[in-house]
Structures are given as structure tokens and as C-alpha cells.
Design a protein around this motif. Structure first.
Motif, PDB file in Angstrom:
ATOM      1  N   UNK A  56       0.842  -1.193   0.000  1.00  0.00           N
ATOM      2  CA  UNK A  56       0.000   0.000   0.000  1.00  0.00           C
ATOM      3  C   UNK A  56       0.880   1.246   0.000  1.00  0.00           C
ATOM      4  N   UNK A  57       0.227   2.403  -0.135  1.00  0.00           N
ATOM      5  CA  UNK A  57       0.962   3.663  -0.158  1.00  0.00           C
ATOM      6  C   UNK A  57       1.195   4.189   1.262  1.00  0.00           C
ATOM      7  N   UNK A  58       2.346   4.815   1.434  1.00  0.00           N
ATOM      8  CA  UNK A  58       2.683   5.493   2.684  1.00  0.00           C
ATOM      9  C   UNK A  58       3.014   6.939   2.337  1.00  0.00           C
ATOM     10  N   UNK A  59       2.445   7.869   3.087  1.00  0.00           N
ATOM     11  CA  UNK A  59       2.663   9.294   2.840  1.00  0.00           C
ATOM     12  C   UNK A  59       3.854   9.798   3.641  1.00  0.00           C
ATOM     13  N   UNK A  60       4.702  10.591   2.972  1.00  0.00           N
ATOM     14  CA  UNK A  60       5.906  11.139   3.598  1.00  0.00           C
ATOM     15  C   UNK A  60       6.013  12.626   3.268  1.00  0.00           C
ATOM     16  N   UNK A  61       6.340  13.424   4.279  1.00  0.00           N
ATOM     17  CA  UNK A  61       6.552  14.844   4.056  1.00  0.00           C
ATOM     18  C   UNK A  61       5.247  15.600   3.886  1.00  0.00           C
ATOM     19  N   UNK A  62       5.374  16.937   3.854  1.00  0.00           N
ATOM     20  CA  UNK A  62       4.186  17.785   3.732  1.00  0.00           C
ATOM     21  C   UNK A  62       4.254  18.729   2.539  1.00  0.00           C
ATOM     22  N   UNK A  63       5.423  19.262   2.242  1.00  0.00           N
ATOM     23  CA  UNK A  63       5.560  20.233   1.149  1.00  0.00           C
ATOM     24  C   UNK A  63       6.671  19.820   0.196  1.00  0.00           C
ATOM     25  N   UNK A 275       9.927  21.439  -1.374  1.00  0.00           N
ATOM     26  CA  UNK A 275      11.336  21.055  -1.271  1.00  0.00           C
ATOM     27  C   UNK A 275      12.054  21.382  -2.576  1.00  0.00           C
ATOM     28  N   UNK A 276      13.253  21.977  -2.467  1.00  0.00           N
ATOM     29  CA  UNK A 276      13.995  22.402  -3.655  1.00  0.00           C
ATOM     30  C   UNK A 276      14.380  21.255  -4.572  1.00  0.00           C
ATOM     31  N   UNK A 277      14.746  20.104  -3.991  1.00  0.00           N
ATOM     32  CA  UNK A 277      15.106  18.947  -4.805  1.00  0.00           C
ATOM     33  C   UNK A 277      13.919  18.396  -5.573  1.00  0.00           C
ATOM     34  N   UNK A 278      12.765  18.338  -4.929  1.00  0.00           N
ATOM     35  CA  UNK A 278      11.552  17.853  -5.589  1.00  0.00           C
ATOM     36  C   UNK A 278      11.146  18.814  -6.707  1.00  0.00           C
ATOM     37  N   UNK A 279      11.264  20.117  -6.434  1.00  0.00           N
ATOM     38  CA  UNK A 279      10.896  21.102  -7.458  1.00  0.00           C
ATOM     39  C   UNK A 279      11.798  20.968  -8.686  1.00  0.00           C
ATOM     40  N   UNK A 280      13.091  20.773  -8.469  1.00  0.00           N
ATOM     41  CA  UNK A 280      14.009  20.574  -9.597  1.00  0.00           C
ATOM     42  C   UNK A 280      13.621  19.336 -10.396  1.00  0.00           C
ATOM     43  N   UNK A 281      13.245  18.275  -9.701  1.00  0.00           N
ATOM     44  CA  UNK A 281      12.835  17.036 -10.364  1.00  0.00           C
ATOM     45  C   UNK A 281      11.565  17.254 -11.183  1.00  0.00           C
TER      46      UNK A 281
END
Length: 293
Positions: A56-63, A275-281
Motif C-alpha cells: 500500500x501507499x505510505x505518505x511522507x513529508x508535507x511540502x 522542497x527544492x530537490x523535488x521542485x528541480x525534479x
């Protein structure tokens, strides 16, 4: 925990060990249950850990919120400690930006192939990028920044001529906070109450009208401004999904935003810092245009 899957410990010795040393447990199984069910039995014998099939899915982080599909999970007490994600091949690993983000949020994920090989994306991360932001110190700043971002120009404290309600022959001037003039349809955005008859007169003459209170939340300001300007939009939580199998993506990045449909593509206005890394991705993978308000 003594693991004896080969059946080399006689039953009477097993019983004697566990009776004499209360902190010892002997686990026996010769049926070839497989690595993960075996780990489940081993951790079940411990006091502080448990190893469970999740699928199943697990949620991590908020932004943003990152949803990862986990096949198995290791828990310490009741808290998720480490996730296990099975991969059909080494090429199916999740991008480094996502695995780093999961670790930063306290949940490392082991990606393991069917041959029990631990795999991981070790490529260099793109430099974190900060999400561009609208000016939003005041409601007026936010409105002006939205208008400018959409490539329009507003006249501030402008006078607009309208026919006085009930008196067709009389034209009066009304001062408004923002006037955006466009060939197809103009818009008036006001931060103060505008009498309803004048609003109706402006609408009858082909001008969209929005009255926005200074204390309204930013999402409402964004939506009212877009409506007045005539841009179609949708406010929702949008999913950016990775590849998967059986209709289930391996990972999903979830971002609350207002999606604006533009002639040159989509623009996402989000209240999240991200998150800056996620935004770059996101930019590199989907070319996503995000702006924070």
C-alpha cells in the motif's frame, strides 16, 4: 533470536534454551517460506520491531506530500522505521531526489529486486531550485503580482465611466483599485465595497467585476482575481505520478494548487513552499511551471 531454518536444533534443546534464557527465542522453519516471510517471523520474535507486508501507499513529508508504494515495512514499536519496495529490475528504482526526500522525512526506503539485490539511484542530484514566488505582502500586492505574471497590465486607482443606474442619459465616473483593459473583456478588481447597481452597470457594459476584501485568504484572492480576468482554472490537489505496474504508480508527488489554463500550457499557483530537490525534479521531468503565493 536464533534462526534455525535448517532444523539442526533438536526440539528439547530449543525448549531448554528458551526456558533457561528468557531473552532468547529460537525460530525454526524448514518449509522454505522465502526471505521476506522469514524476516517477518524473525522480527515478530523481537520486542521492539515488527516486519509486515503492506502492499500500500505510505505518505511522507508535507511540502510536497510524497506517496510511496511499499511492499513491506519495518516498524519500531508502532512507527514506520524502514520501507521495502520491490523492483522488477534495477532500472525501476525511484529517482534520487525522491529517495533523499524520504530519508529527510525520517523514512529510508530499501529498493530490492526479485533476486534480493539492493538497488538505488546514485546519480548526481540536480541543484535544488527555489520555487518562484508572487509578491503577497498585502492583498493589493498579490492581485498586482497575479496580473503581471499572466502578462497583463493593470491601471491603479483608475476612473471608470458607467451609466448611472436608473438614469440612462447620465454617465458618472467610479474610482476603482484595478482596471485591466483587454480587447475581449476588461476587468475591475476592487478592495472596497462597490455598490451593487454600479457593479451591474459595469457587467452590462462587458466588464468583469470582483470585490476582494483585504482579509480574505490568499487562495480566495487568487481565485477571484482569475475569475475577473477570465482565465479558466481548477483548484485541487494535483498528482504527479511515476511509472508503475498493474495501474499503481510506484510513487506520487501531491501538490495543492490552482491550475491555470494558459495558451502556452499550464501554470500552477501553490501555497506550498516545496522542497527544492523535488521542485528541480518536477521541472526536469514534466516541465512543470510552479509559482508560490
Amino acid at each position: 533470536i536464533l534462526v534455525d531454518f535448517g532444523g539442526q536444533v533438536p526440539p528439547d534443546l530449543k525448549e531448554r534454551i528458551q526456558r533457561t534464557w528468557k531473552n532468547y527465542t529460537v525460530i525454526q522453519d524448514s518449509s522454505g517460506v522465502g526471505a521476506f516471510p522469514a524476516l517477518e517471523r524473525i522480527f515478530k520474535a523481537s520486542k521492539n520491531y515488527s516486519f509486515k507486508m503492506t502492499a500500500d501507499y505510505v505518505d511522507m513529508g508535507r511540502e510536497p506530500q510524497l506517496r510511496l508504494f511499499l511492499d513491506w515495512a519495518l516498524f519500531k514499536k508502532e512507527s514506520l522505521f524502514t520501507g521495502i519496495a520491490l523492483r522488477e529490475s534495477p532500472s525501476a528504482v525511484m529517482p534520487a531526489a525522491l529517495s533523499r526526500y524520504a530519508e529527510k522525512n525520517g523514512i529510508p526506503v530499501l529498493e530490492i529486486t526479485e533476486g534480493l539485490e539492493v538497488v538505488r539511484d546514485e546519480s548526481l542530484l540536480a541543484a535544488p531550485a527555489e520555487v518562484p514566488a508572487l509578491k503577497s505582502g498585502t492583498t493589493a500586492e498579490l492581485i498586482d503580482s497575479i496580473i503581471t505574471t499572466l502578462g497583463l497590465t493593470a491601471s491603479r486607482d483608475a476612473w471608470v465611466k458607467v451609466t448611472e443606474p436608473g438614469m440612462p442619459a447620465k454617465v458618472v465616473s467610479v474610482k476603482v483599485d484595478f482596471l485591466v483593459e483587454r480587447p475581449d473583456k476588461s476587468a475591475v478588481i476592487n478592495l472596497r465595497d462597490l455598490p451593487e447597481p454600479f457593479q451591474e452597470a459595469l457587467k452590462n457594459e462587458g466588464t468583469n467585476v470582483a470585490v476582494i476584501r483585504a482579509d480574505e485568504e490568499k487562495r480566495v484572492v487568487v481565485e477571484k482575481t482569475l475569475t475577473a480576468l477570465g482565465f479558466p482554472f481548477t483548484t485541487d490537489t494535483f498528482d504527479f505520478s511515476g511509472p508503475g505496474k498493474d495501474g499503481k504508480p510506484r510513487w506520487v508527488i501531491r501538490i495543492p494548487a490552482t491550475r491555470v489554463n494558459l495558451a502556452k500550457g499550464e501554470l500552477f499557483l501553490t501555497p506550498s513552499v516545496l522542497d527544492g530537490g523535488i521542485y528541480s525534479y518536477l521541472k526536469a521531468t514534466w516541465g512543470t511551471k510552479l509559482i508560490r503565493y
